[in-house]
Design a protein around this motif. Sequence first.
Motif, short mmCIF file in Angstrom:
data_model
loop_
_atom_site.label_atom_id
_atom_site.label_comp_id
_atom_site.label_asym_id
_atom_site.label_seq_id
_atom_site.Cartn_x
_atom_site.Cartn_y
_atom_site.Cartn_z
N GLU A 212 23.62 43.18 35.18
CA GLU A 212 24.86 43.95 35.05
C GLU A 212 26.01 43.27 35.80
OE1 GLU A 212 23.51 48.51 34.43
OE2 GLU A 212 22.80 47.61 36.30
N VAL A 213 25.69 42.59 36.88
CA VAL A 213 26.71 41.81 37.59
C VAL A 213 27.04 40.55 36.80
CG1 VAL A 213 27.31 40.65 39.75
CG2 VAL A 213 25.87 42.70 39.79
N GLY A 214 26.02 39.94 36.19
CA GLY A 214 26.27 38.77 35.35
C GLY A 214 27.26 39.05 34.24
N GLY A 215 27.20 40.24 33.68
CA GLY A 215 28.14 40.61 32.63
C GLY A 215 29.56 40.70 33.12
N VAL A 216 29.75 41.14 34.35
CA VAL A 216 31.09 41.23 34.93
C VAL A 216 31.68 39.83 35.12
CG1 VAL A 216 32.47 42.04 36.87
CG2 VAL A 216 30.56 43.42 36.05
N VAL A 217 30.86 38.92 35.63
CA VAL A 217 31.33 37.54 35.81
C VAL A 217 31.66 36.91 34.46
CG1 VAL A 217 30.71 35.24 36.65
CG2 VAL A 217 30.05 37.27 37.97
N SER A 218 30.80 37.15 33.48
CA SER A 218 31.06 36.63 32.14
C SER A 218 32.43 37.08 31.64
CB SER A 218 29.96 37.11 31.19
OG SER A 218 30.24 36.77 29.85
N PHE A 219 32.75 38.34 31.85
CA PHE A 219 34.06 38.86 31.45
C PHE A 219 35.19 38.16 32.19
CE2 PHE A 219 37.42 41.88 32.83
CZ PHE A 219 38.11 41.97 31.63
N LEU A 220 35.05 37.99 33.50
CA LEU A 220 36.15 37.45 34.30
C LEU A 220 36.50 36.01 33.95
CD1 LEU A 220 35.48 38.93 37.86
CD2 LEU A 220 37.43 39.40 36.37
N VAL A 221 35.53 35.25 33.43
CA VAL A 221 35.83 33.86 33.07
C VAL A 221 36.14 33.72 31.59
CG1 VAL A 221 34.39 33.02 34.96
CG2 VAL A 221 33.41 33.17 32.66
N SER A 222 36.26 34.84 30.89
CA SER A 222 36.54 34.83 29.46
C SER A 222 38.05 35.02 29.20
CB SER A 222 35.77 35.94 28.76
OG SER A 222 36.36 37.21 29.02
N PRO A 223 38.52 34.68 28.02
CA PRO A 223 39.93 34.92 27.67
C PRO A 223 40.31 36.40 27.73
CG PRO A 223 38.96 33.34 26.15
CD PRO A 223 37.83 33.89 26.97
N ASP A 224 39.35 37.29 27.56
CA ASP A 224 39.64 38.73 27.61
C ASP A 224 40.16 39.16 28.98
OD1 ASP A 224 38.88 39.11 24.99
OD2 ASP A 224 36.82 39.68 25.50
N ALA A 225 39.89 38.35 30.01
CA ALA A 225 40.31 38.71 31.38
C ALA A 225 41.56 37.94 31.80
CB ALA A 225 39.18 38.44 32.36
N ALA A 226 42.36 37.51 30.83
CA ALA A 226 43.52 36.65 31.12
C ALA A 226 44.50 37.26 32.12
CB ALA A 226 44.25 36.31 29.83
N LEU A 227 44.58 38.59 32.19
CA LEU A 227 45.53 39.24 33.10
C LEU A 227 44.92 39.57 34.46
CD1 LEU A 227 47.42 41.69 30.70
CD2 LEU A 227 48.15 39.45 31.53
N PHE A 228 43.67 39.23 34.66
CA PHE A 228 43.00 39.55 35.92
C PHE A 228 43.15 38.39 36.90
CE2 PHE A 228 41.27 42.63 33.13
CZ PHE A 228 40.76 43.67 33.91
N VAL A 229 43.93 38.60 37.95
CA VAL A 229 44.08 37.60 39.01
C VAL A 229 44.07 38.33 40.36
CG1 VAL A 229 45.30 35.89 37.63
CG2 VAL A 229 46.60 37.64 38.82
N GLY A 230 43.30 37.80 41.29
CA GLY A 230 43.21 38.40 42.61
C GLY A 230 42.56 39.77 42.63
N GLN A 231 41.82 40.10 41.60
CA GLN A 231 41.21 41.42 41.50
C GLN A 231 39.80 41.42 42.07
OE1 GLN A 231 43.08 44.10 40.30
NE2 GLN A 231 44.63 42.49 40.46
N THR A 232 39.36 42.59 42.51
CA THR A 232 37.98 42.77 42.96
C THR A 232 37.36 43.86 42.10
OG1 THR A 232 38.52 42.14 45.24
CG2 THR A 232 36.50 43.37 44.90
N LEU A 233 36.49 43.44 41.17
CA LEU A 233 35.83 44.40 40.29
C LEU A 233 34.56 44.92 40.95
CD1 LEU A 233 36.27 42.82 36.75
CD2 LEU A 233 37.86 44.16 38.13
#
Length: 242
Positions: A212-233
Amino acid sequence: MIALVTGAGSGIGAAIAQRLAADGHTVAVNDLTLDAANQTVAAIEAAGGTARGYAADVSDEAQVNAMVASITADVGAPEILVNNAGFGHQALFTEIEPTMFDKIFAVHVRGNYLCTRACLPVMLEKGEGHIVNIASQLGQVGGVELVHYAGAKAAIIGMTKSLAREVSDKGVRVNAVAPGPINTPLVEALSDDWKAVKRAELPLGRFGQPEEVGGVVSFLVSPDAALFVGQTLGPNSGDVML
């Protein structure tokens, strides 16, 4: 892309490495020993992914630099860095020895710094890269008998925000993941009393799984997370709600 995942011989790190490989990335799997790293490599290759193992102590500058140089020569410079390496230790504050305090910060904080320092220049040169730092919800709320561990994780969150402010406009996105209790050897090493109390506090009533943590990392390095900077999920079973 080329992804380096530190501390990926087991637990959350292994799950992250396997998920990134499943996403199509070539994964450099780091752990203290090559045998540990290669266990994850074998699992990735069995699933059809591409990975290579590398042994290094992330708190040692020479070992980190040599590892990144080897990865670059073997498969290319890392374009994704997941700073996951760490370990747990439980003790009352008055019983934490200075050597253990220093070791916790050396692996979690210095290791994060050294690996980022080794990988960031090429990312900046390319104008593209992703850094994901694995923190903990304990770095947000603290934990009894975990002052040193929680302090190190809080430092990682602060480093994440600060570096994101420096490099986001240069094409490198930096974020953090702060898991709650996850069913890994690290959490299993904590006392049964602590685990029972913690489980009862969670709105979901259960600890998370490494995948479940692996899925979060997968999202953060994907284009879908383009607006996520300096965030803590926070995949934390509801332990921390922000």
